[in-house]
Scaffold this motif. Structure first.
Motif, PDB file in Angstrom:
ATOM      1  N   HIS A  37      40.970  70.815  12.719  1.00  0.00           N
ATOM      2  CA  HIS A  37      40.274  72.040  12.356  1.00  0.00           C
ATOM      3  C   HIS A  37      38.562  71.851  12.603  1.00  0.00           C
ATOM      4  CE1 HIS A  37      39.396  76.484  12.337  1.00  0.00           C
ATOM      5  NE2 HIS A  37      37.855  76.304  11.545  1.00  0.00           N
ATOM      6  N   SER A  38      37.639  71.120  11.278  1.00  0.00           N
ATOM      7  CA  SER A  38      37.035  70.910  10.587  1.00  0.00           C
ATOM      8  C   SER A  38      36.135  69.774  12.432  1.00  0.00           C
ATOM      9  CB  SER A  38      36.685  69.884   9.960  1.00  0.00           C
ATOM     10  OG  SER A  38      37.251  71.228   8.703  1.00  0.00           O
ATOM     11  N   CYS A  39      36.078  69.173  12.827  1.00  0.00           N
ATOM     12  CA  CYS A  39      35.557  68.844  13.904  1.00  0.00           C
ATOM     13  C   CYS A  39      34.886  69.027  14.732  1.00  0.00           C
ATOM     14  CB  CYS A  39      36.653  67.493  15.032  1.00  0.00           C
ATOM     15  SG  CYS A  39      37.580  66.108  13.882  1.00  0.00           S
ATOM     16  N   LYS A  40      35.713  70.549  15.428  1.00  0.00           N
ATOM     17  CA  LYS A  40      35.229  71.832  16.349  1.00  0.00           C
ATOM     18  C   LYS A  40      33.433  72.035  15.400  1.00  0.00           C
ATOM     19  CE  LYS A  40      39.869  72.262  17.850  1.00  0.00           C
ATOM     20  NZ  LYS A  40      41.273  73.167  17.875  1.00  0.00           N
ATOM     21  N   ALA A  41      34.413  72.427  14.138  1.00  0.00           N
ATOM     22  CA  ALA A  41      32.157  72.438  14.089  1.00  0.00           C
ATOM     23  C   ALA A  41      31.016  72.401  13.868  1.00  0.00           C
ATOM     24  CB  ALA A  41      32.924  72.849  12.373  1.00  0.00           C
ATOM     25  N   SER A  59      30.354  71.154  19.664  1.00  0.00           N
ATOM     26  CA  SER A  59      31.418  71.163  21.519  1.00  0.00           C
ATOM     27  C   SER A  59      32.014  69.132  21.583  1.00  0.00           C
ATOM     28  CB  SER A  59      31.589  71.627  22.225  1.00  0.00           C
ATOM     29  OG  SER A  59      31.742  71.156  23.417  1.00  0.00           O
ATOM     30  N   GLY A  60      33.384  69.428  21.356  1.00  0.00           N
ATOM     31  CA  GLY A  60      33.216  67.794  22.034  1.00  0.00           C
ATOM     32  C   GLY A  60      33.905  67.132  21.413  1.00  0.00           C
ATOM     33  N   VAL A  61      33.470  66.957  20.207  1.00  0.00           N
ATOM     34  CA  VAL A  61      33.971  66.151  18.809  1.00  0.00           C
ATOM     35  C   VAL A  61      35.155  66.048  18.761  1.00  0.00           C
ATOM     36  CG1 VAL A  61      33.776  65.982  16.585  1.00  0.00           C
ATOM     37  CG2 VAL A  61      31.619  66.608  18.111  1.00  0.00           C
ATOM     38  N   SER A  62      35.799  64.827  18.479  1.00  0.00           N
ATOM     39  CA  SER A  62      37.158  64.064  18.141  1.00  0.00           C
ATOM     40  C   SER A  62      37.248  63.864  16.748  1.00  0.00           C
ATOM     41  CB  SER A  62      37.421  63.881  19.714  1.00  0.00           C
ATOM     42  OG  SER A  62      37.436  62.026  19.307  1.00  0.00           O
ATOM     43  N   VAL A  63      38.287  63.701  16.958  1.00  0.00           N
ATOM     44  CA  VAL A  63      38.532  63.177  15.552  1.00  0.00           C
ATOM     45  C   VAL A  63      38.014  61.670  15.649  1.00  0.00           C
ATOM     46  CG1 VAL A  63      40.698  61.950  14.589  1.00  0.00           C
ATOM     47  CG2 VAL A  63      40.850  64.131  15.097  1.00  0.00           C
ATOM     48  N   ILE A  96      25.439  61.495  13.350  1.00  0.00           N
ATOM     49  CA  ILE A  96      25.308  59.718  14.022  1.00  0.00           C
ATOM     50  C   ILE A  96      26.776  60.509  14.866  1.00  0.00           C
ATOM     51  CG2 ILE A  96      26.782  58.766  13.321  1.00  0.00           C
ATOM     52  CD1 ILE A  96      25.729  58.016  10.774  1.00  0.00           C
ATOM     53  N   THR A  97      27.548  61.309  14.117  1.00  0.00           N
ATOM     54  CA  THR A  97      28.906  61.643  15.689  1.00  0.00           C
ATOM     55  C   THR A  97      28.596  62.149  17.038  1.00  0.00           C
ATOM     56  OG1 THR A  97      29.531  62.380  12.926  1.00  0.00           O
ATOM     57  CG2 THR A  97      31.040  63.637  14.927  1.00  0.00           C
ATOM     58  N   ILE A  98      27.599  63.348  16.870  1.00  0.00           N
ATOM     59  CA  ILE A  98      26.898  63.677  18.051  1.00  0.00           C
ATOM     60  C   ILE A  98      26.555  62.918  19.305  1.00  0.00           C
ATOM     61  CG2 ILE A  98      25.584  64.608  19.723  1.00  0.00           C
ATOM     62  CD1 ILE A  98      25.368  66.686  16.927  1.00  0.00           C
ATOM     63  N   VAL A 127      27.663  59.308  18.657  1.00  0.00           N
ATOM     64  CA  VAL A 127      29.129  58.839  18.768  1.00  0.00           C
ATOM     65  C   VAL A 127      29.215  59.844  19.839  1.00  0.00           C
ATOM     66  CG1 VAL A 127      31.076  58.237  18.390  1.00  0.00           C
ATOM     67  CG2 VAL A 127      28.738  57.144  17.093  1.00  0.00           C
ATOM     68  N   ARG A 128      30.005  60.177  20.150  1.00  0.00           N
ATOM     69  CA  ARG A 128      31.061  61.440  20.799  1.00  0.00           C
ATOM     70  C   ARG A 128      29.567  61.375  22.338  1.00  0.00           C
ATOM     71  NH1 ARG A 128      28.306  67.275  21.366  1.00  0.00           N
ATOM     72  NH2 ARG A 128      27.029  65.839  22.083  1.00  0.00           N
ATOM     73  N   ASP A 129      28.557  61.563  22.310  1.00  0.00           N
ATOM     74  CA  ASP A 129      27.563  61.224  23.293  1.00  0.00           C
ATOM     75  C   ASP A 129      28.129  59.653  24.113  1.00  0.00           C
ATOM     76  OD1 ASP A 129      26.879  63.721  23.154  1.00  0.00           O
ATOM     77  OD2 ASP A 129      24.804  62.790  22.719  1.00  0.00           O
ATOM     78  N   TYR A 130      28.159  59.251  23.555  1.00  0.00           N
ATOM     79  CA  TYR A 130      28.581  56.869  23.692  1.00  0.00           C
ATOM     80  C   TYR A 130      30.025  57.182  24.627  1.00  0.00           C
ATOM     81  CZ  TYR A 130      30.131  52.730  23.363  1.00  0.00           C
ATOM     82  OH  TYR A 130      30.827  51.502  23.762  1.00  0.00           O
ATOM     83  N   PHE A 131      30.402  57.924  23.833  1.00  0.00           N
ATOM     84  CA  PHE A 131      32.350  57.796  24.182  1.00  0.00           C
ATOM     85  C   PHE A 131      32.303  58.977  25.232  1.00  0.00           C
ATOM     86  CE2 PHE A 131      33.578  56.114  19.739  1.00  0.00           C
ATOM     87  CZ  PHE A 131      34.798  55.540  20.876  1.00  0.00           C
ATOM     88  N   ASN A 132      31.642  59.783  25.825  1.00  0.00           N
ATOM     89  CA  ASN A 132      31.714  60.978  26.892  1.00  0.00           C
ATOM     90  C   ASN A 132      30.801  59.761  28.380  1.00  0.00           C
ATOM     91  OD1 ASN A 132      32.755  62.900  25.653  1.00  0.00           O
ATOM     92  ND2 ASN A 132      31.199  63.991  25.384  1.00  0.00           N
ATOM     93  N   THR A 133      30.021  59.208  28.090  1.00  0.00           N
ATOM     94  CA  THR A 133      29.831  57.811  28.702  1.00  0.00           C
ATOM     95  C   THR A 133      30.194  56.699  29.444  1.00  0.00           C
ATOM     96  OG1 THR A 133      27.108  58.185  27.388  1.00  0.00           O
ATOM     97  CG2 THR A 133      27.830  56.448  29.764  1.00  0.00           C
ATOM     98  N   VAL A 134      31.045  56.531  28.055  1.00  0.00           N
ATOM     99  CA  VAL A 134      32.001  55.009  28.650  1.00  0.00           C
ATOM    100  C   VAL A 134      33.245  55.596  29.071  1.00  0.00           C
ATOM    101  CG1 VAL A 134      30.367  53.596  26.758  1.00  0.00           C
ATOM    102  CG2 VAL A 134      32.856  54.465  26.457  1.00  0.00           C
ATOM    103  N   ARG A 135      33.788  56.887  29.181  1.00  0.00           N
ATOM    104  CA  ARG A 135      34.984  57.140  29.439  1.00  0.00           C
ATOM    105  C   ARG A 135      34.818  57.048  31.206  1.00  0.00           C
ATOM    106  NH1 ARG A 135      35.643  61.582  26.547  1.00  0.00           N
ATOM    107  NH2 ARG A 135      36.638  60.991  25.518  1.00  0.00           N
ATOM    108  N   PRO A 136      36.228  56.436  31.248  1.00  0.00           N
ATOM    109  CA  PRO A 136      35.898  56.277  33.185  1.00  0.00           C
ATOM    110  C   PRO A 136      36.371  57.870  33.944  1.00  0.00           C
ATOM    111  CG  PRO A 136      36.701  54.709  32.464  1.00  0.00           C
ATOM    112  CD  PRO A 136      36.558  55.793  31.099  1.00  0.00           C
ATOM    113  N   ALA A 137      34.854  58.115  34.571  1.00  0.00           N
ATOM    114  CA  ALA A 137      36.097  59.491  35.186  1.00  0.00           C
ATOM    115  C   ALA A 137      36.719  59.485  36.640  1.00  0.00           C
ATOM    116  CB  ALA A 137      34.463  60.122  35.469  1.00  0.00           C
ATOM    117  N   SER A 138      36.744  57.987  36.944  1.00  0.00           N
ATOM    118  CA  SER A 138      37.942  57.608  38.943  1.00  0.00           C
ATOM    119  C   SER A 138      37.741  56.152  38.030  1.00  0.00           C
ATOM    120  CB  SER A 138      37.024  58.150  39.697  1.00  0.00           C
ATOM    121  OG  SER A 138      35.353  57.817  40.080  1.00  0.00           O
TER     122      SER A 138
END
Length: 506
Positions: free
Chosen positions: A280-284, A287-291, A376-378, A380-391
């Motif tokens: 629950h707290s990740c979302k606070a 947006s888009g922050v995960s465990v 730092i968490t933001i 990290v989120r932006d980094y993971f969004n970059t390296v996660r393949p879209a296709s």
């Protein structure tokens, strides 16, 4: 346009003049094949399930029950190899010695099949806690092997199954899919007993799994612009890794006095209530922050807290390249559990670099660097969004051969060699919700806990984040030459505490 089969004929399974099925290996398989430690059979990946048997109307003695479970699992293990014959394949040098190939041989007769089954299905009865067998006495192996570990204590009805495989054959997701498939077969074999029919060997080669490069849209050769782009990424990565304050875990053991090289696993389980609070707290935060983002940030903070204080504050950097699951980007049917016996993942082409500040020795404030956590968490989120393949055409898929090649040690060198003062990097791999891969219930088999793990390279410590039964589990695999159990357990607690503080959870 030529088909992928035409492009990758050298990576296709073909029948050799000797009757074996063979293909060349790709860079992913080559990396793991060359990561084998001296004197050990393979570089392993492991899945484990602790289970009990639900009560039955059939009244049996404990010995009969043990025998029934063992027979069911033995039959399931044989059937699993019929479904996934790549499990029984091996990597070997070609006859001219110029390349590595993967080879699969069919059984010539029943005696050969029995010898294989006896050598790869092991029943271990132990004194005390069966899970400690894995840490203290588990042996090296070459072929994929199943260990059924039981306690000799009469009132202990928990049994533990370790499915261990060479990492060039499967990965963390695949070894869990294999475990789930195994229990499916075991449940049916347990129910049918002597009526359970084993499959007839002979056509299993039709289900041999291709390598990663064959099942994705990876080109046969790279264009000049693709090579230039990859070199640009590598140049940027080198800038990240050459920071003078690169973070690692300080050693807690003296390598000169440690007796034996041994990898061990420790785990920290988080209660359901705290897990729900974390989710629950990740979302606070944003947006888009995960465990995964939260615990990666907490890991970086925990490492910074263990660095020596100096008169003045100084900057340190956490650097890592994330493991990326590529199964969803493989061609059908290779994107399904039918091809669990394959290493369909990569390492992100781009490196993560997060800078933190170690306070001065006179600073009496909170060493947890709580103020840095959201920032730092933001990042990290932006980094993971970059390296996660879209296709499948994403560069983190396309560049996978070049990435694995860049990590592969040169011929004749030892990838596990470390400097006199060991540098101990700590990568985190997020496995996710294991129950979405492995069902908790299979007929009479009730799975109490399930986990998966691989091993670190060199003096590193491999950290794994997963969820089972609604509870987060943080675990680590480490080399006892550089760290001791208590130290790693406290380190996992520190990571959790950093996550809780950063999320504002008491």
């Amino acid at each position: 346009m030529a088909s992928p089969e035409t492009h990758y004929h050298r990576l296709q399974w073909t029948k050799s003049p000797h009757g074996t099925w063979e293909r060349e290996i790709d860079e992913c398989e080559g990396f793991y094949n060359l990561s084998i430690r001296n004197g050990e059979g393979c570089y392993p990946v492991t899945s484990c399930a602790s289970f009990i048997i639900k009560s039955s109307d059939i009244v049996t003695t404990e010995e009969d029950e043990d025998r029934r479970i063992e027979n069911a699992l033995r039959k399931a293990w044989a059937t699993l190899h019929y479904d996934h014959p790549t499990l029984r394949s091996r990597v070997e040098r070609s006859k001219d010695g110029t390349r590595w190939k993967r080879a699969y041989s069919k059984f010539e007769n029943k005696e050969e099949e029995k010898r294989w089954l006896d050598s790869t299905f092991k029943v271990i009865d132990v004194e005390g806690a069966p899970l400690q067998w894995f840490n203290h006495t588990s042996a090296s192996f070459e072929l994929s092997t199943l260990f059924l570990v039981r306690s000799k204590e009469k009132d202990n009805h928990h049994r533990h199954l370790f499915l261990r495989s060479p990492h060039d054959i499967t990965d963390g997701i695949g070894v869990l899919q294999l475990l789930n498939n195994l229990f499916k077969h075991a449940a049916l074999a347990y129910k049918k007993g002597a009526q359970y029919t084993l499959p007839a060997w002979g056509n299993e080669h039709e289900r041999l799994s291709p390598c990663l490069q064959f099942v994705t849209e990876t080109p046969k050769s790279f264009t000049e612009s693709q090579v230039k782009r990859f070199e640009e990424i590598q140049t940027h990565n080198r800038m990240i890794y050459t920071h003078p304050g690169l973070l690692s875990l300080p050693s807690s053991s003296n390598p000169t006095i440690s007796q034996h090289e041994k990898r061990q696993r420790v785990a920290l389980s988080v209660s359901k209530a705290t897990t729900d609070n974390i989710l629950h707290s990740c979302k606070a935060i944003a947006s888009g922050v995960s465990v995964t983002h939260v615990f990666t940030s907490a890991l970086a903070l925990a490492l910074s807290e263990l660095q020596p204080r100096k008169e003045q504050p100084y900057t340190v950097r956490y650097a890592n390249q994330s493991m990326v699951n590529l199964r969803s980007h493989c061609r059908y049917p290779y994107n399904t559990p039918e091809h669990a016996a394959a290493a369909y993942h990569t390492v992100s082409a781009q490196a993560l670099g997060v800078d933190l500040v170690v306070p001065a020795s006179t600073d009496t404030g909170n060493r947890g660097n709580v103020d840095q956590f959201s920032k730092i968490t933001i990042e990290v989120r932006d980094y993971f969004n970059t390296v996660r393949p879209a296709s499948p055409r994403d560069e983190n898929v396309i560049f996978s051969p070049m990435v694995f090649k860049s990590f592969t040690a040169p011929p004749g060198s030892d990838p596990h060699a470390v400097s006199e003062t060991p540098f101990c990097p700590v990568p985190l791999s997020s496995i996710g919700n294991i129950a979405s891969i492995v069902s908790p219930s299979h007929g009479p088999f009730e799975l109490i806990s399930v986990w998966a793990a691989s091993e670190p390279i060199g003096a590193g410590v491999a950290v794994f984040l997963a969820t089972w039964d609604g509870k987060i589990e943080l675990s680590a695999v480490f080399d006892t030459r550089y760290h001791d159990v208590d130290y790693i357990e406290k380190f996992l607690e520190r990571i959790l505490n950093c996550a809780l503080k950063g999320l504002g959870i008491n």
